[in-house]
Design a protein around this motif. Structure first.
Motif, PDB file in Angstrom:
ATOM      1  N   ASN A 180       0.817  -1.216   0.000  1.00 40.07           N
ATOM      2  CA  ASN A 180       0.000   0.000   0.000  1.00 40.07           C
ATOM      3  C   ASN A 180       0.846   1.259   0.000  1.00 40.07           C
ATOM      4  O   ASN A 180       0.412   2.318  -0.414  1.00 40.07           O
ATOM      5  CB  ASN A 180      -0.931   0.032   1.227  1.00 40.07           C
ATOM      6  N   ASN A 181       2.067   1.111   0.516  1.00 44.77           N
ATOM      7  CA  ASN A 181       2.933   2.270   0.694  1.00 44.77           C
ATOM      8  C   ASN A 181       3.943   2.407  -0.441  1.00 44.77           C
ATOM      9  O   ASN A 181       4.844   3.230  -0.367  1.00 44.77           O
ATOM     10  CB  ASN A 181       3.705   2.081   2.020  1.00 44.77           C
ATOM     11  N   SER A 182       3.776   1.606  -1.496  1.00 43.70           N
ATOM     12  CA  SER A 182       4.878   1.519  -2.463  1.00 43.70           C
ATOM     13  C   SER A 182       5.044   2.787  -3.290  1.00 43.70           C
ATOM     14  O   SER A 182       6.041   2.953  -3.961  1.00 43.70           O
ATOM     15  CB  SER A 182       4.708   0.304  -3.373  1.00 43.70           C
ATOM     16  N   ASN A 183       4.064   3.702  -3.222  1.00 50.41           N
ATOM     17  CA  ASN A 183       4.228   4.958  -3.961  1.00 50.41           C
ATOM     18  C   ASN A 183       4.677   6.098  -3.052  1.00 50.41           C
ATOM     19  O   ASN A 183       4.609   7.253  -3.438  1.00 50.41           O
ATOM     20  CB  ASN A 183       2.917   5.349  -4.640  1.00 50.41           C
ATOM     21  N   ARG A 184       5.139   5.770  -1.863  1.00 51.92           N
ATOM     22  CA  ARG A 184       5.410   6.841  -0.905  1.00 51.92           C
ATOM     23  C   ARG A 184       6.483   7.819  -1.372  1.00 51.92           C
ATOM     24  O   ARG A 184       6.505   8.965  -0.962  1.00 51.92           O
ATOM     25  CB  ARG A 184       5.802   6.262   0.469  1.00 51.92           C
ATOM     26  N   TYR A 185       7.377   7.381  -2.222  1.00 54.50           N
ATOM     27  CA  TYR A 185       8.433   8.291  -2.680  1.00 54.50           C
ATOM     28  C   TYR A 185       8.102   8.958  -4.014  1.00 54.50           C
ATOM     29  O   TYR A 185       8.949   9.624  -4.590  1.00 54.50           O
ATOM     30  CB  TYR A 185       9.755   7.529  -2.830  1.00 54.50           C
ATOM     31  N   GLN A 186       6.847   8.739  -4.487  1.00 58.96           N
ATOM     32  CA  GLN A 186       6.575   9.157  -5.853  1.00 58.96           C
ATOM     33  C   GLN A 186       6.803  10.663  -6.073  1.00 58.96           C
ATOM     34  O   GLN A 186       7.460  11.055  -7.028  1.00 58.96           O
ATOM     35  CB  GLN A 186       5.147   8.796  -6.226  1.00 58.96           C
ATOM     36  N   ALA A 187       6.282  11.492  -5.162  1.00 59.97           N
ATOM     37  CA  ALA A 187       6.444  12.938  -5.340  1.00 59.97           C
ATOM     38  C   ALA A 187       7.923  13.308  -5.315  1.00 59.97           C
ATOM     39  O   ALA A 187       8.411  14.087  -6.139  1.00 59.97           O
ATOM     40  CB  ALA A 187       5.691  13.686  -4.245  1.00 59.97           C
TER      41      ALA A 187
END
Ligand code: SF4
Length: 431
Positions: free
Chosen positions: A391-398
């Motif tokens: 669920n957290n795999s996009n946490r670094y997207q920004a």
């Protein structure tokens, strides 16, 4: 001789700040295979269905958990195109989540722990149609091998951490990034390979000795000084290589004789050197004499930005001033915003260092603020952690978009980028 595309390595959607970032040990692991059976690395966007149809083995790296989703999607695509292809994944996150990944994906085999020799044995057995169920560290849908193989000193010292000819596009991109280097060191190849694991006992870090024991069934290892110095010499002699990053600090952790052997000559390289602890003034002097210029990152605490336990603050001030006095290195103070908020002594130390030195500062909370997927004593994480990571795999997207934008601006319009200080913001630093 096998055709070049019999064995593929795919740099899939990793959600790291640059697609060019690879784990430090990956070149050594892949080169070991490549020496026996030609491997060809591709970025996902350059891979075609023809590549997949012609291949027999697909290798994926799942070191950081943010890469899990991309690996699942890539394995799924490969199997749809070529149901006979064997898919293999390895890396720290693959290891701790192996039962769930085998259940939820089209990955056939997971290599747990150190992959150096097990990957080579597995590739060999698959190509020769042999039984793979007793290959150390390997887990498949129907079996988990009893045998275990931990890397040892010889494995570490004999690894080739430098060569990227098995992945030509990556090699080309890295060289291009070095050619356009204008003083901002990117966290790309080469990352100097020193420790596997870390002798420090920090909580919330998969590198810590106790966690390494659970994950890899060995203690932290330090590569011998000779091969590490040989890597630095080769990078220094390579006119296409302008900088090296050292995240696995030895100057404050290893014997001084080790550091003297590794840093025994001047290298024609800039360096990003992240200190784990405060080294002695002699070791610090050695670092700044050895490299041309760069950044030396200090931690305000004794646990590499994972605690509020302060270093010797007067000694830190002296060390930062020693670095600043060279005029060639940026001394950077890494700190936790959380520490400033909650701990008076920490806040006062931070202010004291800032007033007494010309350091830049770097807020490190974003790296440590969440729970890392720490394994239990069997080297496994729970299903709840697995779902949390998915669920957290996009946490670094920004951050990743900002990093990418800052890199592209630095590449095409460095003067404008310096004016905007985009790099500084992208890296989380403030003056
Ligand atoms: S936080 Fe840094 S110093 Fe601590 S165990 Fe991890 S890598 Fe080592």
């Amino acid at each position: 001789m096998l055709p070049m595309n019999d064995i593929l390595f795919i740099q899939h959607q990793t959600n790291m700040m640059y697609p060019e970032i690879i784990p430090m040990s990956l070149p050594a692991i892949m080169n070991r295979v490549h020496k026996r059976f030609p491997v060809r690395g591709y970025f996902l966007e350059e891979l075609t269905e023809t590549h997949l149809r012609n291949a027999r083995i697909l290798i994926l790296s799942i070191h950081w958990y943010v890469s899990i989703k991309g690996a699942i999607q890539t394995a799924d695509w490969a199997k749809r195109v070529n149901p006979d292809i064997s898919t293999i994944a390895g890396g720290m996150s693959a290891s701790v989540f192996y039962p769930f990944l085998l259940r939820d994906s089209k990955i056939d085999y997971i290599i747990r722990g150190d992959g150096d020799l097990p990957l080579l044995f597995l590739v060999e057995a698959l190509l020769e149609h042999k039984d793979v169920s007793q290959i150390p560290n390997v887990a498949g849908r129907e079996f988990v091998a009893d045998e275990w193989q931990a890397a040892d000193q010889d494995t570490l010292d004999s690894g080739d951490y430098r060569t990227l000819d098995w992945f030509p596009t990556l090699d080309h991109r890295i060289r291009r990034m070095h050619t356009r280097y204008n003083g901002k060191i990117l966290p790309i190849h080469p990352l100097l390979a020193t420790y596997r694991g870390c002798p420090m006992p920090c909580e919330n870090c998969c590198g810590a000795a106790v966690t390494q024991k659970a994950l890899y069934r060995r203690s932290p290892l330090l590569r011998s000084a000779g091969p590490v110095a040989a890597d630095l010499e080769a990078y220094s002699d390579d006119r296409g290589c302008n900088f090296v990053s050292i995240y696995h600090d030895f100057a404050s952790l290893a014997e001084e004789s080790y550091t003297r052997e590794v840093l025994g000559r001047h290298y024609d390289l800039d360096v990003y050197y992240e200190l784990t602890r405060l080294p002695s003034p002699a070791m610090l002097r050695l670092i700044v004499e050895t490299f041309r210029r760069g950044t030396i990152a200090f931690s305000l605490d004794v646990r590499h930005m994972t605690s509020c336990q302060l270093v010797d603050v007067p000694a830190l001030i002296d060390a930062i001033n020693l670095v600043a006095a060279t005029g060639r290195f940026e001394p950077r103070l890494c700190y936790l915003r959380q520490g400033l908020k909650e701990n008076k002594a920490y806040r006062e130390a931070f202010e004291a260092v800032r007033q007494a030195t010309p350091c830049t500062v770097y807020c490190s909370d974003w790296w440590w603020e969440e729970e890392n997927p720490l394994p239990n004593s069997d080297g496994l994480c729970t299903e709840a952690i697995y779902h949390a990571c998915m669920n957290n795999s996009n946490r670094y997207q920004a951050w990743n978009y900002l990093f990418r934008l800052s890199y592209l601006m630095n590449y095409h319009a460095p003067a404008l980028n310096h004016t905007l200080k985009l790099f500084r913001y992208a890296y989380g630093g403030v003056k």
